[in-house]
Scaffold this motif. Sequence first.
Motif, short mmCIF file in Angstrom:
data_model
loop_
_atom_site.label_atom_id
_atom_site.label_comp_id
_atom_site.label_asym_id
_atom_site.label_seq_id
_atom_site.Cartn_x
_atom_site.Cartn_y
_atom_site.Cartn_z
N GLU A 26 0.82 -1.21 0.00
CA GLU A 26 0.00 0.00 0.00
C GLU A 26 0.86 1.27 0.00
OE1 GLU A 26 -3.61 2.03 2.63
OE2 GLU A 26 -2.61 0.23 3.36
N ASN A 27 1.93 1.27 0.79
CA ASN A 27 2.82 2.43 0.84
C ASN A 27 3.51 2.67 -0.49
OD1 ASN A 27 2.16 2.89 3.50
ND2 ASN A 27 3.95 1.83 4.33
N ALA A 28 3.90 1.60 -1.18
CA ALA A 28 4.55 1.75 -2.50
C ALA A 28 3.58 2.36 -3.51
CB ALA A 28 5.06 0.40 -2.98
N ILE A 29 2.34 1.90 -3.49
CA ILE A 29 1.32 2.44 -4.40
C ILE A 29 1.05 3.91 -4.09
CG2 ILE A 29 -1.11 2.30 -5.09
CD1 ILE A 29 -0.86 -0.77 -4.66
N ASN A 30 0.90 4.23 -2.81
CA ASN A 30 0.63 5.62 -2.41
C ASN A 30 1.80 6.55 -2.73
OD1 ASN A 30 -1.92 5.00 -1.48
ND2 ASN A 30 -1.25 4.69 0.63
N ALA A 31 3.03 6.05 -2.59
CA ALA A 31 4.20 6.88 -2.88
C ALA A 31 4.25 7.25 -4.37
CB ALA A 31 5.48 6.15 -2.48
N GLN A 32 3.97 6.29 -5.23
CA GLN A 32 3.99 6.57 -6.67
C GLN A 32 2.82 7.48 -7.06
OE1 GLN A 32 6.55 5.89 -8.67
NE2 GLN A 32 7.45 5.15 -6.77
N SER A 33 1.69 7.29 -6.40
CA SER A 33 0.52 8.15 -6.64
C SER A 33 0.83 9.60 -6.28
CB SER A 33 -0.64 7.67 -5.77
OG SER A 33 -1.69 7.25 -6.55
N ALA A 34 1.53 9.78 -5.17
CA ALA A 34 1.89 11.13 -4.73
C ALA A 34 2.83 11.82 -5.72
CB ALA A 34 2.53 11.07 -3.34
N LEU A 35 3.58 11.02 -6.49
CA LEU A 35 4.48 11.57 -7.50
C LEU A 35 3.78 11.81 -8.84
CD1 LEU A 35 7.63 9.37 -6.81
CD2 LEU A 35 7.29 11.78 -6.21
N GLY A 36 2.48 11.50 -8.90
CA GLY A 36 1.71 11.76 -10.10
C GLY A 36 1.55 10.56 -11.03
N TYR A 37 1.99 9.40 -10.58
CA TYR A 37 1.84 8.19 -11.40
C TYR A 37 0.56 7.46 -11.02
CZ TYR A 37 6.66 8.80 -12.83
OH TYR A 37 7.81 9.30 -13.36
N ARG A 38 0.01 6.73 -11.98
CA ARG A 38 -1.17 5.92 -11.67
C ARG A 38 -0.84 4.46 -11.91
NH1 ARG A 38 -4.88 4.33 -15.92
NH2 ARG A 38 -4.01 4.84 -17.94
N LEU A 39 -1.45 3.61 -11.12
CA LEU A 39 -1.22 2.17 -11.24
C LEU A 39 -1.89 1.68 -12.51
CD1 LEU A 39 -0.09 -0.43 -10.00
CD2 LEU A 39 -2.24 -0.66 -8.76
N HIS A 40 -1.10 1.14 -13.41
CA HIS A 40 -1.62 0.64 -14.69
C HIS A 40 -1.91 -0.85 -14.61
CE1 HIS A 40 -1.20 -0.96 -18.82
NE2 HIS A 40 -1.80 0.16 -19.16
N THR A 41 -0.98 -1.63 -14.07
CA THR A 41 -1.11 -3.08 -14.02
C THR A 41 -0.48 -3.60 -12.74
OG1 THR A 41 -0.82 -3.13 -16.41
CG2 THR A 41 -0.61 -5.22 -15.26
N ILE A 42 -1.08 -4.63 -12.16
CA ILE A 42 -0.47 -5.34 -11.04
C ILE A 42 -0.66 -6.83 -11.28
CG2 ILE A 42 -2.52 -5.14 -9.59
CD1 ILE A 42 -0.58 -4.98 -7.17
N THR A 43 0.40 -7.60 -11.09
CA THR A 43 0.33 -9.05 -11.20
C THR A 43 0.99 -9.66 -9.97
OG1 THR A 43 2.42 -9.21 -12.40
CG2 THR A 43 0.41 -9.03 -13.73
N THR A 44 0.59 -10.86 -9.64
CA THR A 44 1.19 -11.57 -8.51
C THR A 44 1.61 -12.96 -8.96
OG1 THR A 44 -0.95 -12.37 -7.73
CG2 THR A 44 -0.12 -10.32 -6.75
N ALA A 45 2.63 -13.47 -8.30
CA ALA A 45 3.11 -14.82 -8.58
C ALA A 45 3.70 -15.41 -7.31
CB ALA A 45 4.17 -14.79 -9.68
N ALA A 46 3.54 -16.70 -7.14
CA ALA A 46 4.17 -17.38 -6.00
C ALA A 46 5.67 -17.41 -6.25
CB ALA A 46 3.62 -18.78 -5.86
N SER A 47 6.45 -17.09 -5.22
CA SER A 47 7.90 -17.06 -5.41
C SER A 47 8.61 -17.96 -4.42
CB SER A 47 8.43 -15.63 -5.36
OG SER A 47 8.20 -15.06 -4.10
N GLY A 48 7.94 -18.99 -3.95
CA GLY A 48 8.60 -19.99 -3.11
C GLY A 48 8.34 -19.84 -1.64
N SER A 49 8.92 -20.76 -0.89
CA SER A 49 8.75 -20.81 0.55
C SER A 49 10.11 -20.84 1.21
CB SER A 49 7.95 -22.07 0.93
OG SER A 49 7.87 -22.18 2.32
N LYS A 50 10.17 -20.33 2.41
CA LYS A 50 11.42 -20.35 3.18
C LYS A 50 11.38 -21.43 4.26
CE LYS A 50 13.89 -17.05 1.45
NZ LYS A 50 15.20 -17.26 0.91
N GLY A 51 10.56 -22.44 4.08
CA GLY A 51 10.53 -23.52 5.05
C GLY A 51 9.43 -23.38 6.07
N LEU A 52 9.53 -24.16 7.10
CA LEU A 52 8.46 -24.30 8.09
C LEU A 52 8.05 -22.97 8.73
CD1 LEU A 52 6.59 -26.12 9.73
CD2 LEU A 52 8.45 -26.38 11.38
#
Length: 72
Positions: A26-52
């Motif tokens: 949320e902070n990353a999105i708000n920081a870019q918004s404050a600079l005048g940028y708008r969120l165009h695309t967001i994607t997510t992907a699983a990037s593994g596990s660090k164990g138990l």
Amino acid sequence: MLQIVLQIVLREKFIGTGSGNLTELENAINAQSALGYRLHTITTAASGSKGLAGGDRIQATMVFEGFDLAAD
């Protein structure tokens, strides 16, 4: 048009559900918004596990766009 690409790795909580660091996303999105940028695309992907006790990782990739006011 200018584009900025940001990647944030979210770590799932060990106990319970949901991400323990959604505020970082949320902070990353708000920081870019404050600079005048708008969120165009967001994607997510699983990037593994660090164990138990590490929890699973989810990688969020965001593309922001803005306009270069200096260029005509």
